[in-house]
Design a protein around this motif. Structure first.
Motif, short mmCIF file in Angstrom:
data_model
loop_
_atom_site.label_atom_id
_atom_site.label_comp_id
_atom_site.label_asym_id
_atom_site.label_seq_id
_atom_site.Cartn_x
_atom_site.Cartn_y
_atom_site.Cartn_z
N ILE A 158 53.32 50.11 47.42
CA ILE A 158 53.71 51.21 46.53
C ILE A 158 52.54 52.17 46.34
N MET A 159 51.33 51.63 46.14
CA MET A 159 50.15 52.48 45.97
C MET A 159 49.91 53.32 47.23
N GLU A 160 50.06 52.70 48.38
CA GLU A 160 49.85 53.41 49.64
C GLU A 160 50.88 54.51 49.83
N ALA A 161 52.13 54.22 49.42
CA ALA A 161 53.20 55.22 49.56
C ALA A 161 52.93 56.46 48.71
N MET A 162 52.13 56.30 47.66
CA MET A 162 51.82 57.43 46.78
C MET A 162 50.52 58.13 47.17
N GLY A 163 49.93 57.71 48.29
CA GLY A 163 48.74 58.39 48.79
C GLY A 163 47.44 57.73 48.43
N ALA A 164 47.48 56.62 47.69
CA ALA A 164 46.25 55.91 47.33
C ALA A 164 45.82 55.00 48.48
N GLU A 165 44.58 54.58 48.44
CA GLU A 165 44.06 53.62 49.42
C GLU A 165 44.05 52.23 48.79
N PRO A 166 44.91 51.32 49.23
CA PRO A 166 44.90 49.97 48.66
C PRO A 166 43.60 49.24 49.00
N VAL A 167 43.02 48.61 48.02
CA VAL A 167 41.77 47.87 48.23
C VAL A 167 42.09 46.40 48.43
N ASP A 168 41.69 45.88 49.57
CA ASP A 168 41.92 44.47 49.86
C ASP A 168 40.74 43.65 49.35
N TYR A 169 41.02 42.71 48.48
CA TYR A 169 39.96 41.85 47.93
C TYR A 169 40.56 40.46 47.72
N PRO A 170 39.74 39.41 47.67
CA PRO A 170 40.27 38.05 47.72
C PRO A 170 40.82 37.48 46.41
N TYR A 171 40.63 38.18 45.27
CA TYR A 171 41.02 37.58 43.99
C TYR A 171 42.28 38.20 43.39
N LYS A 172 43.18 38.68 44.22
CA LYS A 172 44.40 39.33 43.74
C LYS A 172 45.22 38.47 42.78
N THR A 173 45.24 37.17 43.05
CA THR A 173 46.08 36.27 42.26
C THR A 173 45.27 35.27 41.44
N ARG A 174 43.99 35.55 41.28
CA ARG A 174 43.15 34.67 40.47
C ARG A 174 43.39 34.95 38.99
N CYS A 175 43.25 33.93 38.14
CA CYS A 175 43.53 34.06 36.72
C CYS A 175 42.54 34.99 36.03
N CYS A 176 43.04 35.83 35.12
CA CYS A 176 42.19 36.74 34.35
C CYS A 176 41.66 36.08 33.08
N GLY A 177 42.06 34.84 32.84
CA GLY A 177 41.63 34.15 31.64
C GLY A 177 42.72 34.01 30.61
N GLY A 178 43.77 34.84 30.73
CA GLY A 178 44.87 34.76 29.78
C GLY A 178 44.38 34.85 28.35
N SER A 179 44.82 33.94 27.52
CA SER A 179 44.43 33.94 26.10
C SER A 179 43.02 33.41 25.88
N LEU A 180 42.36 32.94 26.93
CA LEU A 180 41.00 32.41 26.77
C LEU A 180 40.01 33.48 26.31
N THR A 181 40.30 34.74 26.62
CA THR A 181 39.38 35.80 26.19
C THR A 181 39.27 35.86 24.67
N GLY A 182 40.31 35.41 23.97
CA GLY A 182 40.28 35.42 22.51
C GLY A 182 40.03 34.07 21.90
N THR A 183 40.02 33.01 22.70
CA THR A 183 39.84 31.65 22.16
C THR A 183 38.55 31.00 22.65
N VAL A 184 38.34 31.04 23.96
CA VAL A 184 37.08 30.54 24.52
C VAL A 184 36.46 31.72 25.25
N GLU A 185 35.84 32.60 24.47
CA GLU A 185 35.43 33.91 24.97
C GLU A 185 34.51 33.85 26.18
N GLU A 186 33.59 32.92 26.18
CA GLU A 186 32.63 32.83 27.28
C GLU A 186 33.33 32.60 28.61
N VAL A 187 34.30 31.68 28.60
CA VAL A 187 35.04 31.36 29.82
C VAL A 187 35.93 32.55 30.22
#
Length: 222
Positions: free
Chosen positions: A99-128
């Motif tokens: 979809i990004m490519e169809a709109m003229g953007a350059e998609p960036v390929d990187y290995p962590y597309k599906t890696r966890c962002c931490g979910g609720s840990l940012t507010g509970t175990v902030e360091e992690v």
């Protein structure tokens, strides 16, 4: 249709379970109040609807502002394509990139597309939680991204709201391939980017409400 990745996964999991186990105690309990679920509903994410029903070509044809100069790292998160791979490849999803490519953007390929962002840990175990966010940004930066597209409200919140704290904590910043320090990355929900490419004004899309809005240079380039 569930825009939240966590809600999407929960609803899909429950839906699949009830289809596979129609005689389960859940339906037996609902029978007492004259309710029954036959498993005929399909749980979908907006990305799937836009890609499959609307179609990438139709989106491309409607573009009024080609996203020239946008190098977008599409972030899928850990729940949208796993464990159910109905929508896309669970290890290397491409639906948002197309979809990004169809709109003229350059998609960036990187290995962590599906890696966890931490979910609720940012507010509970902030360091992690912050470390997980940092790892994502660092990989996006290494591969040359100048914008991030999210598809989950919680992922968007973590990346947008905690970016300044992560930058402050990891003082070296986000390393690009040549060791340059990366400026803060604008974090946009994929619908905001689509809206902008289709001609909607940034004010209507809430660009100014973002913690790190797209730079004037990035917006002017498109």
């Amino acid at each position: 249709m569930a825009p939240c990745a966590g809600c999407y996964l929960t609803l899909k999991k429950a839906n699949e379970y009830l289809k596979d186990h129609p005689g389960d105690h859940i339906n037996k309990t609902m029978d007492r109040v004259d309710l029954h679920y036959a498993g005929k509903i399909k749980v979908r994410h907006p990305l799937e609807v836009l890609s499959s029903d609307t179609g990438v070509q139709a989106i491309a044809a409607a573009v009024k502002r080609p996203l020239k100069g946008w190098k977008v790292a599409s972030y899928y998160g850990c729940q949208m394509v796993r464990p159910y791979a109905d929508m896309d490849d669970p290890y290397d999803p491409q639906i948002m990139d197309r979809i990004m490519e169809a709109m003229g953007a350059e998609p960036v390929d990187y290995p962590y597309k599906t890696r966890c962002c931490g979910g609720s840990l940012t507010g509970t175990v902030e360091e992690v939680g912050q470390r997980l966010v940092y790892m994502l940004f660092n990989e996006m930066g290494k591969h040359g991204a100048n914008a991030v597209a999210t598809a989950c409200p919680l992922c968007h919140f973590n990346l947008d709201v905690y970016q300044s704290k992560v930058l402050e904590r990891f003082s070296k910043g986000f390393d690009q391939a040549k060791g340059k320090k990366l400026d803060p990355l604008p974090i946009l929900h994929f619908t905001q980017i689509i809206g902008y490419a289709l001609g909607v004004e940034p004010k209507q899309l809430g660009f100014k409400d973002l913690m790190t809005p797209p730079s004037a240079r990035l917006v002017a380039a498109s």
